[in-house]
Design a protein around this motif. Structure first.
Motif, PDB file in Angstrom:
ATOM      1  N   LYS A 163     -34.631  18.094  59.962  1.00 20.34           N
ATOM      2  CA  LYS A 163     -34.700  19.428  59.347  1.00 20.34           C
ATOM      3  C   LYS A 163     -33.363  19.914  58.796  1.00 20.34           C
ATOM      4  O   LYS A 163     -33.336  20.930  58.093  1.00 20.34           O
ATOM      5  N   ARG A 164     -32.304  19.229  59.095  1.00 18.06           N
ATOM      6  CA  ARG A 164     -30.988  19.690  58.642  1.00 18.06           C
ATOM      7  C   ARG A 164     -30.937  19.703  57.109  1.00 18.06           C
ATOM      8  O   ARG A 164     -31.293  18.740  56.450  1.00 18.06           O
ATOM      9  N   PRO A 187     -26.572  18.811  53.985  1.00 17.18           N
ATOM     10  CA  PRO A 187     -26.663  19.268  55.374  1.00 17.18           C
ATOM     11  C   PRO A 187     -26.006  20.620  55.604  1.00 17.18           C
ATOM     12  O   PRO A 187     -26.303  21.291  56.603  1.00 17.18           O
ATOM     13  N   ASP A 188     -25.149  21.032  54.679  1.00 19.55           N
ATOM     14  CA  ASP A 188     -24.469  22.322  54.818  1.00 19.55           C
ATOM     15  C   ASP A 188     -25.060  23.387  53.898  1.00 19.55           C
ATOM     16  O   ASP A 188     -24.421  24.410  53.623  1.00 19.55           O
ATOM     17  N   ARG A 193     -27.962  11.567  61.202  1.00 25.89           N
ATOM     18  CA  ARG A 193     -27.678  12.999  61.316  1.00 25.89           C
ATOM     19  C   ARG A 193     -28.525  13.843  60.374  1.00 25.89           C
ATOM     20  O   ARG A 193     -28.801  15.001  60.656  1.00 25.89           O
ATOM     21  N   HIS A 194     -28.890  13.254  59.230  1.00 32.69           N
ATOM     22  CA  HIS A 194     -29.712  13.968  58.254  1.00 32.69           C
ATOM     23  C   HIS A 194     -30.166  12.979  57.194  1.00 32.69           C
ATOM     24  O   HIS A 194     -29.615  11.880  57.072  1.00 32.69           O
ATOM     25  N   ARG A 232     -34.080  23.731  64.219  1.00 25.51           N
ATOM     26  CA  ARG A 232     -33.203  24.068  63.087  1.00 25.51           C
ATOM     27  C   ARG A 232     -32.027  23.109  62.951  1.00 25.51           C
ATOM     28  O   ARG A 232     -31.495  22.935  61.847  1.00 25.51           O
ATOM     29  N   ASN A 233     -31.617  22.453  64.035  1.00 26.23           N
ATOM     30  CA  ASN A 233     -30.515  21.490  63.959  1.00 26.23           C
ATOM     31  C   ASN A 233     -30.976  20.047  64.119  1.00 26.23           C
ATOM     32  O   ASN A 233     -30.156  19.142  64.300  1.00 26.23           O
TER      33      ASN A 233
END
Length: 634
Positions: A268-269, A74-75, A67-68, A263-264
């Protein structure tokens, strides 16, 4: 040829065999049928399967469903406008050609097929390319482009853009690209979103990753423009930022692309969090430092040991408004040194080059100018397992033995160490050694000047620099040279003139950096290969023309695994060391950063990058700093 047995339903065999026998009328048909079930393995081998990432050696750390990256938040919130700096100037927004000086951060505008992770030695993950297909021997590679990939004008990124990129870089781009992409035979758009690269030979493990690093250019934007010229035309890309404002030579502002296609994306997260980045240019490094301390820009990577030691004793640091950190890294530090242009007759003899190294007093320089902040560089691969720090082992000797007659004996019998002193400033022993080497090379002092016995020419050396910070380092070295009868001078020129003179090899000595990655490869050609010694704009600044070096460079590029890569790099390192091509400088194994306390960053810093693009602006901190240092135009 290897074969494999085809396992099929036995009842089906009986039925088909029976029909074959009835049709053929003899037992030969049955024998032929069973032989047909033994098919060459090479014909039955499965096609390479699409993957999400490729590693130079081994397997990627992150699986296809990641996911990252682990070193990001990631946030991390988006927002904030920050200011950075550069020393020098710029007059171009085209970093791909030889003409002009481009802003160093212009690559923020572009995306590439693959992007490298910062916590692995050399692994790249699909970005513009959603899937990668390549055989085990890496003789070719195909990329399937992401269906959502878009340039900033909304047009899709296609295989035709990829083909165009490599064609124009290799024909009109900097000479660097001819070296870097020299083993690409062809680039073909198989389908609209599928592109294939054929390589001139198998076994170049790095080449698919190199191909993946290229910034992909939009064909529709460039096809009616002269790509070969420097230009301040705002470029079109597909990356996380676009150019918003340009004041040529003074500043450039990048703004985050709100509808950025990736962007998602897992790669790149948690990254590219600043809404805007303004880069201000300063002609002088001292002026730039004072500007930072006054609040003119927000973040600084400090490369001056003296400034790090004494120039931050200011209220803003004591009050915590400016933070300072040493962030360790595990990157090879490469080689920095005074690069000697062997195209100059006075530097053709390696004994002369070695003598000049004996006259540089690193220990005194480190103690008196750098506050003992640095370690001496002895290797072109310092801070890595690729550095030649022991005598050559059996595997290395297999590479070096065929060239024994063309190499100095020291390559086989000694471990190279740059000349050392006691740091007192008295270098009599080193001067005696230097004098002996110079006499062996045909030089002697006549009338107070070092003069060549045959030609009658005197040794006069010009140090070419653009940053005055180097004057205080070169001056003590000049005094030692002059004691040996060597006349020397420092020529300070502006950045544009400096770049043009270095590109055309119009210099005696420059401060050069030969950076190294954790997986060296094709870039070694541009550094050292004979083919680029006379090609203006190449990074073979020294002018090395040596078949041994050429062969060892090719060994690195063709290395099939990590062990072979390390052995090949050590062999090359050893030959370069004993070639005495540079007067070695120093290195440090951490990033020295200073920043106004308006940032937040992940708790984990990756081992192979500073990863400033994972930081973000903390709104509360930013408001506090703004109040404390006074409002200013941002």
């Amino acid at each position: 040829m290897k074969y494999r047995l085809c396992l099929i339903d036995i009842s089906h065999v009986h039925n088909v065999a029976g029909r074959a026998m009835r049709l053929a009328g003899n037992s030969l048909a049955l024998a032929l049928f069973f032989c047909a079930t033994l098919v060459p393995l090479s014909l039955q081998a499965s096609e390479p399967q699409p993957v999400h990432a490729i590693a130079m050696h081994g397997e990627p750390r992150y699986g296809a469903d990641f996911r990252h990256f682990s070193y990001v938040n990631p946030d991390a919130p988006k927002g904030g406008r920050i200011s950075l700096h550069s020393v020098g100037t710029f007059d171009s927004l085209n970093p791909f050609v030889e003409r002009g000086v481009a802003d160093s951060r212009i690559t923020l505008v572009y995306d590439s097929l693959l992007e490298r992770s910062a916590d692995e030695p050399f692994t790249e993950y699909g970005l513009l390319a959603t899937k990668i297909i390549l055989p085990d021997d890496r003789s070719w590679v195909e990329f399937i482009l992401h269906p959502d990939a878009r340039f900033h004008d909304g047009k899709p990124v296609t295989a035709h853009d990829v083909v165009f990129t490599f064609e124009i870089l290799r024909t009109q781009g900097s000479p660097f690209y001819q070296a870097y992409y020299g083993d690409i035979d062809s680039v073909t758009a198989v389908e609209t979103r599928r592109v294939r690269f054929e390589f001139s030979s198998a076994g170049n493990m790095e080449l698919p990753l190199i191909v993946g690093q290229a910034a992909i250019l939009p064909k529709h934007f460039w096809e009616d423009k002269d790509f070969s010229r420097s230009s301040t035309v705002i470029p079109l890309g597909s990356g996380p930022y676009r150019v918003a404002r340009v004041d040529a030579g003074r500043s450039i502002t990048y703004e985050r692309v709100e509808d950025y296609w990736a962007r998602n994306h897992p790669i790149k997260r948690g990254r590219h969090n600043f809404d805007a980045i303004t880069v201000d240019y300063y002609r002088d490094g001292n002026v730039a430092l004072e500007a930072f301390k006054s609040g003119a820009y927000d973040f600084r990577l400090e490369n001056n040991a003296k400034d790090w030691a004494v120039s931050y004793s200011i209220p803003a640091v004591r009050q915590g408004m400016i933070q300072r950190e040493n962030l360790p890294h595990r990157n090879p530090t490469g080689m920095q040194g005074f690069a000697l242009n062997t195209r100059r007759p006075m530097f053709t003899d390696p004994r002369v080059r070695q003598a000049l190294a004996y006259l540089f007093d690193f220990e005194w320089t480190n103690r008196n100018l750098f506050y003992n902040a640095y370690a001496r560089s002895h290797s072109y691969f310092s801070n890595s397992e690729m550095a030649a720090v022991d005598l050559p082992g059996a595997a290395e000797l297999r590479l070096l033995e065929p060239w024994r007659e063309q190499l100095p004996d020291e390559v086989f019998t000694q471990v190279y160490r740059a000349p050392e002193t006691d740091g007192s400033g008295a270098i009599r022993d080193n001067m005696r050694i230097a004098s002996s080497l110079l006499r062996q090379a045909g030089w002697e002092i006549q009338g107070g000047r070092l003069t060549h016995r045959s030609s009658g020419s005197t040794m006069d050396i010009e140090f070419l620099i653009f940053d005055t910070i180097w004057e205080r380092i070169i001056q003590p070295y000049r005094r030692n040279l002059e004691r040996m009868g060597i006349e020397s001078s420092i020529r300070v020129v502006d950045v544009t003139q400096y770049v043009n003179r270095v590109r055309s090899f119009d210099f005696d000595v420059v401060v050069a950096v030969f950076p190294q990655s954790t997986s060296p490869g094709n870039e070694q050609r541009d550094f050292w290969h004979s083919a680029f010694a006379d090609q203006e704009g190449s990074r073979n600044l020294i002018g090395i023309k040596d078949p041994v070096v050429d062969a060892l460079v090719e060994n690195i590029i063709a290395a099939s695994d990590r062990e072979e890569l390390v052995v090949s790099a050590r062999a090359l390192d050893r030959v370069l060391q004993w070639g005495h091509y540079v007067v070695p400088h120093w290195h440090i194994t951490s990033y020295r950063v200073a920043y106004w306390d308006l940032f937040a960053k992940p708790s984990e810093n990756p081992p192979y990058d500073l990863a400033f693009d994972t930081w973000w602006v903390d709104p509360e901190k930013s408001a506090t700093i703004t109040r404390q240092r006074g409002s200013r135009q941002r």
